[in-house]
Design a protein around this motif. Structure first.
Motif, PDB file in Angstrom:
ATOM      1  N   LEU A  31       0.881  -1.155   0.000  1.00 32.23           N
ATOM      2  CA  LEU A  31       0.000   0.000   0.000  1.00 32.23           C
ATOM      3  C   LEU A  31       0.925   1.213   0.000  1.00 32.23           C
ATOM      4  N   VAL A  32       0.790   2.048  -1.022  1.00 32.72           N
ATOM      5  CA  VAL A  32       1.681   3.178  -1.193  1.00 32.72           C
ATOM      6  C   VAL A  32       0.946   4.463  -0.860  1.00 32.72           C
ATOM      7  N   CYS A  33       1.589   5.313  -0.085  1.00 30.84           N
ATOM      8  CA  CYS A  33       1.025   6.597   0.301  1.00 30.84           C
ATOM      9  C   CYS A  33       0.967   7.513  -0.920  1.00 30.84           C
ATOM     10  N   THR A  34      -0.141   8.222  -1.069  1.00 30.32           N
ATOM     11  CA  THR A  34      -0.300   9.140  -2.194  1.00 30.32           C
ATOM     12  C   THR A  34       0.095  10.566  -1.827  1.00 30.32           C
ATOM     13  N   GLY A  35       0.570  10.773  -0.601  1.00 30.20           N
ATOM     14  CA  GLY A  35       1.009  12.101  -0.164  1.00 30.20           C
ATOM     15  C   GLY A  35       2.241  12.540  -0.927  1.00 30.20           C
ATOM     16  N   GLU A  36       2.321  13.842  -1.231  1.00 31.31           N
ATOM     17  CA  GLU A  36       3.412  14.366  -2.053  1.00 31.31           C
ATOM     18  C   GLU A  36       4.796  14.130  -1.472  1.00 31.31           C
TER      19      GLU A  36
END
Length: 60
Positions: A31-36
């Motif tokens: 699960l990959v964070c979509t935060g910049e």
């Protein structure tokens, strides 16, 4: 084994609280964070997301 869509909607990155997206990565899905600025990748083991910052893979 993919995660249920409803579960993915309520999960957030424990580091920055951004939404997570599911990405298959070799043998272990992540699960990959979509935060910049974050982009941490959390492993999914036996269908259970391991949302511990210490267990996350840092972006390359």
């Amino acid at each position: 084994m993919p995660l249920e869509a409803g579960l993915l909607e309520i999960l957030a990155c424990p580091a920055c609280h951004a939404p997570l997206c599911e990405e298959p990565s070799g043998e272990t899905p992540e699960l990959v964070c979509t935060g910049e600025g974050c982009a941490l990748a959390y492993p999914v083991r036996d269908g259970i997301p391991v949302l511990l910052v210490d267990e996350a893979r840092r972006p390359a």
